[in-house]
Design a protein around this motif. Structure first.
Motif, PDB file in Angstrom:
ATOM      1  N   ARG A  10       0.807  -1.213   0.000  1.00 40.92           N
ATOM      2  CA  ARG A  10       0.000   0.000   0.000  1.00 40.92           C
ATOM      3  C   ARG A  10       0.842   1.266   0.000  1.00 40.92           C
ATOM      4  O   ARG A  10       0.348   2.341  -0.366  1.00 40.92           O
ATOM      5  N   THR A  11       2.108   1.175   0.377  1.00 39.73           N
ATOM      6  CA  THR A  11       2.926   2.386   0.456  1.00 39.73           C
ATOM      7  C   THR A  11       3.213   2.978  -0.910  1.00 39.73           C
ATOM      8  O   THR A  11       3.185   4.195  -1.089  1.00 39.73           O
ATOM      9  N   SER A  12       3.510   2.130  -1.909  1.00 38.02           N
ATOM     10  CA  SER A  12       3.779   2.630  -3.255  1.00 38.02           C
ATOM     11  C   SER A  12       3.752   1.472  -4.236  1.00 38.02           C
ATOM     12  O   SER A  12       3.905   0.307  -3.854  1.00 38.02           O
ATOM     13  N   LEU A  13       3.577   1.798  -5.500  1.00 39.38           N
ATOM     14  CA  LEU A  13       3.558   0.778  -6.547  1.00 39.38           C
ATOM     15  C   LEU A  13       4.907   0.084  -6.654  1.00 39.38           C
ATOM     16  O   LEU A  13       4.986  -1.127  -6.882  1.00 39.38           O
ATOM     17  N   ALA A  14       5.981   0.823  -6.514  1.00 37.32           N
ATOM     18  CA  ALA A  14       7.317   0.221  -6.610  1.00 37.32           C
ATOM     19  C   ALA A  14       7.524  -0.831  -5.529  1.00 37.32           C
ATOM     20  O   ALA A  14       8.137  -1.880  -5.766  1.00 37.32           O
ATOM     21  N   MET A  15       7.007  -0.581  -4.329  1.00 31.71           N
ATOM     22  CA  MET A  15       7.172  -1.534  -3.239  1.00 31.71           C
ATOM     23  C   MET A  15       6.249  -2.738  -3.407  1.00 31.71           C
ATOM     24  O   MET A  15       6.519  -3.812  -2.876  1.00 31.71           O
ATOM     25  N   ALA A  16       5.146  -2.588  -4.131  1.00 28.58           N
ATOM     26  CA  ALA A  16       4.230  -3.711  -4.349  1.00 28.58           C
ATOM     27  C   ALA A  16       4.889  -4.824  -5.147  1.00 28.58           C
ATOM     28  O   ALA A  16       4.461  -5.986  -5.065  1.00 28.58           O
ATOM     29  N   ALA A  17       5.927  -4.501  -5.918  1.00 25.47           N
ATOM     30  CA  ALA A  17       6.623  -5.516  -6.713  1.00 25.47           C
ATOM     31  C   ALA A  17       7.229  -6.600  -5.837  1.00 25.47           C
ATOM     32  O   ALA A  17       7.395  -7.754  -6.282  1.00 25.47           O
ATOM     33  N   HIS A  18       7.538  -6.269  -4.576  1.00 27.46           N
ATOM     34  CA  HIS A  18       8.150  -7.246  -3.679  1.00 27.46           C
ATOM     35  C   HIS A  18       7.145  -8.286  -3.188  1.00 27.46           C
ATOM     36  O   HIS A  18       7.543  -9.294  -2.596  1.00 27.46           O
TER      37      HIS A  18
END
Length: 512
Positions: free
Chosen positions: A442-450
Motif C-alpha cells: 500500500r505504500t507505493s507501486l514500486a514496493m508492491a513488486a516485492h
C-alpha cells in the motif's frame, strides 16, 4: 541608483549570456529531472508514495517560497554574488543528496537545493537586463525564455539517459557538474550589478510565506495517509489559510512589500497569474504521475519514458512562439488564454483514460492538446503579468515572472500526487496478504513488486485508478479556471499605474 561594472564591449556580453543561461538551465532542469528516477529511488530507499512526493516537491516548494526574497537579495547585495552563492548552495546540496541513503535526508537536501535555486533564477534575468544594452536586450531575454522553457524537457531526457546506465545518484552528480561549470563561468565573466539604495529585505514576509505554504503542502501530501477529513489535515489546511491571510495583511502595511497584494486589483494581472499557476499545477503534477505510470505500469525504461513526452514539447513550442502571439494580436489575450486552457483540459481528460492496457496512441491524443494548449495560454498570460509588474526592483520583478509557475508546480505535485495515492490505496485489495506485506504494497507501486507478480498486477490496476482520479480532477480544475479567467478579462479594468522598465518591455517583446 543601480551600479553595474562596465562591460568591455560586445565580447563580454557574448560571454555573459552563455554563463547565465547555464546557471538557469542548472536550476530549472532540476525541477523535473528527478521524476524519471522515482522508481529507482523507491526501490533503493524503500520510500513510500508520500515520501516520493516530498522528494520531488521539497525542491519546488522551497524554490517557490523563496523566489521573491532571492530576487530582493540579488537587487540589494549584487546579482553576481547571488548567482555565485546560489550555485554553491545548489552544488553542496547535490553532493549531500547524492550520498543520501534514506528518504528523509533526501527530502531535506532537495529543500537545500531549492534555497540555491531561489537565489539563482531571478538573478539570471536581472543580470541580463542590467548588463545588455537596449538593442541587444530583447534577443537576450528571448534566449532566457527559451532556455527556461526547454530546460525541464532537457532535464528529463538527460536524467533518463543517465539512469539507463547508473543509479538515481547520477542525477545529482549531473547537478554538481553543471553547478561547478556555471559557477566558474559566473565568476569569470558576469559583471556585478546591484541596487545599493534598495529597501531593506522583508525577511518577516518571506518567513510567513514559507510557514503558510509549508503547512498547506504538508497537509495535502500527508492527507492520503492521515485521511482527508482527519483533524490533522483540516487543522493544517486551516492554519495555512490563516498564515497566508496574515501574509497579505503584513504586506499591505509595508512601505516596500515583498509582494504587493494591491497588484491583484488589476484583473488582467490576476487572470494571467491564475492561468500560469494552474497550467503548471497541471503540468508538473502530470509529469510526476505519468513517468511513474510509464515505468512501473507500462514497463518502459527511464529514457523511453522521458522520450514518450516529447510530442507534448513539440506541440508547445510552435504554439507559444508563433500561434499565440499572432492570435492574441488579432482577437485579444482573453480568447487565446481561454482557448488554451480548454485545450489543456481536453488533453488531461484524454490522458485520464490511461490504464494498464492503453496504447501509446491514446497518450499521444492527450499530449498534443496538452502541449498546444499550454503554449497557447502561456504567452499572453505571461504578457499580462509583466504588464502590471512594479518597476522598482528588477530582481523581484523577474522573480514574479517565475513565482506563479513554481508555486503552481509545487501545488500540482502535492495535490495530484495525493489524489493518486488516495486512489491507489483505496482500490488496492490486500486482504489476501499478511499485515506487513499488505502495508508494504500500500505504500507505493514500486514496493508492491516485492509482494509477487499477482499483487503487482493488482497494484498496477489500482495505480491506473488513482491516475484517472488525479488527471480527471486536474481537467476539471482547468475547465473551471478557463471560465474564471474569461470572466476576469471580460470586466473593465484600470490600466496599471506603473511605467514599464526596460526589463518588462523586453520580456513582453520576447513573448511576442
Amino acid at each position: 541608483m543601480a551600479t553595474t561594472e562596465p562591460a568591455t564591449g560586445g565580447q563580454v556580453h557574448r560571454a555573459v549570456l552563455p554563463a547565465v543561461m547555464l546557471a538557469l538551465a542548472t536550476v530549472v532542469s532540476a525541477v523535473a529531472s528527478l521524476n524519471t528516477a522515482i522508481p529507482s529511488i523507491a526501490r533503493d530507499t524503500r520510500a513510500t508514495q508520500t515520501q516520493l512526493a516530498w522528494i520531488i516537491d521539497a525542491y519546488a516548494l522551497v524554490f517557490a517560497a523563496l523566489l521573491l526574497l532571492g530576487g530582493a537579495i540579488g537587487d540589494r547585495y549584487g546579482r553576481r554574488r547571488a548567482l555565485a552563492a546560489g550555485l554553491v548552495v545548489f552544488g553542496a546540496g547535490s553532493v549531500a543528496a547524492m550520498l543520501a541513503s534514506d528518504p528523509e535526508w533526501l527530502i531535506a537536501m532537495r529543500g537545500v537545493l531549492g534555497v540555491g535555486a531561489a537565489l539563482v533564477m531571478p538573478a539570471t534575468l536581472s543580470t541580463i537586463t542590467s548588463t545588455f544594452p537596449p538593442q541587444q536586450r530583447t534577443r537576450a531575454v528571448g534566449a532566457w525564455a527559451g532556455v527556461a522553457g526547454a530546460s525541464a524537457i532537457f532535464g528529463l531526457l538527460v536524467s533518463g539517459s543517465l539512469l539507463e546506465q547508473w543509479s538515481w545518484r547520477s542525477v545529482f552528480l549531473l547537478n554538481i557538474v553543471l553547478a561547478v561549470i556555471a559557477l566558474v563561468a559566473t565568476l569569470a565573466v558576469v559583471p556585478e550589478s546591484a541596487e545599493p539604495d534598495a529597501p531593506r529585505l522583508d525577511v518577516t514576509g518571506a518567513l510567513i510565506t514559507v510557514v503558510g505554504l509549508g503547512a498547506g503542502v504538508y497537509s495535502i501530501i500527508e492527507a492520503p495517509t492521515e485521511g482527508w477529513a482527519s483533524a490533522r489535515t483540516l487543522i493544517g489546511l486551516a492554519a495555512a489559510v490563516v498564515v497566508l491571510a496574515g501574509f497579505v495583511g503584513w504586506e499591505m502595511t509595508r512601505r516596500n512589500p515583498l509582494l504587493d497584494p494591491r497588484l491583484f486589483r488589476h484583473r488582467a494581472f490576476s487572470a494571467g497569474t491564475l492561468s500560469i499557476t494552474v497550467q503548471f499545477f497541471a503540468f508538473f503534477g502530470f509529469v510526476f504521475i505519468v513517468l511513474q505510470y510509464l515505468q512501473l505500469v507500462k514497463g518502459h525504461g527511464p529514457l523511453l519514458a522521458a522520450t514518450c513526452l516529447l510530442p507534448m514539447a513539440a506541440a508547445m513550442m510552435p504554439s507559444a512562439r508563433g500561434i499565440a502571439p499572432r492570435a492574441a494580436a488579432k482577437v485579444g489575450p482573453r480568447r487565446v488564454i481561454v482557448a488554451g486552457l480548454i485545450l489543456v483540459s481536453v488533453g488531461l481528460l484524454v490522458l485520464s483514460l490511461l490504464d494498464t492496457g492503453t496504447s501509446y496512441w491514446v497518450m499521444l491524443g492527450g499530449l498534443i492538446p496538452l502541449g498546444a494548449g499550454m503554449g497557447l495560454a502561456m504567452t499572453p498570460a505571461t504578457a499580462s503579468i509583466t504588464d502590471a509588474l512594479p518597476p522598482e526592483k528588477q530582481g523581484v520583478g523577474s522573480a514574479m515572472n517565475d513565482l506563479a509557475r513554481e508555486l503552481g508546480g509545487a501545488l500540482g505535485i502535492a495535490v495530484l500526487g495525493s489524489l493518486l495515492q488516495s486512489g491507489y490505496r483505496s482500490n488496492l485489495d490486500t486482504s489476501a496478504l499478511p499485515g506487513p506485506a499488505a502495508e508494504q504494497a500500500r505504500t507505493s507501486l514500486a514496493m508492491a513488486a516485492h509482494a509477487g507478480p499477482q499483487v503487482m498486477r493488482q497494484a498496477q490496476a489500482a495505480f491506473a485508478d488513482g491516475l484517472h482520479t488525479a488527471l480527471l480532477s486536474a481537467a476539471i480544475v482547468l475547465a473551471v479556471t478557463a471560465v474564471v479567467v474569461g470572466a476576469l478579462y471580460r470586466r473593465p479594468d484600470q490600466a496599471p499605474a506603473a511605467v514599464h522598465t526596460g526589463q518588462e518591455a523586453a520580456a513582453k517583446e520576447a513573448a511576442n
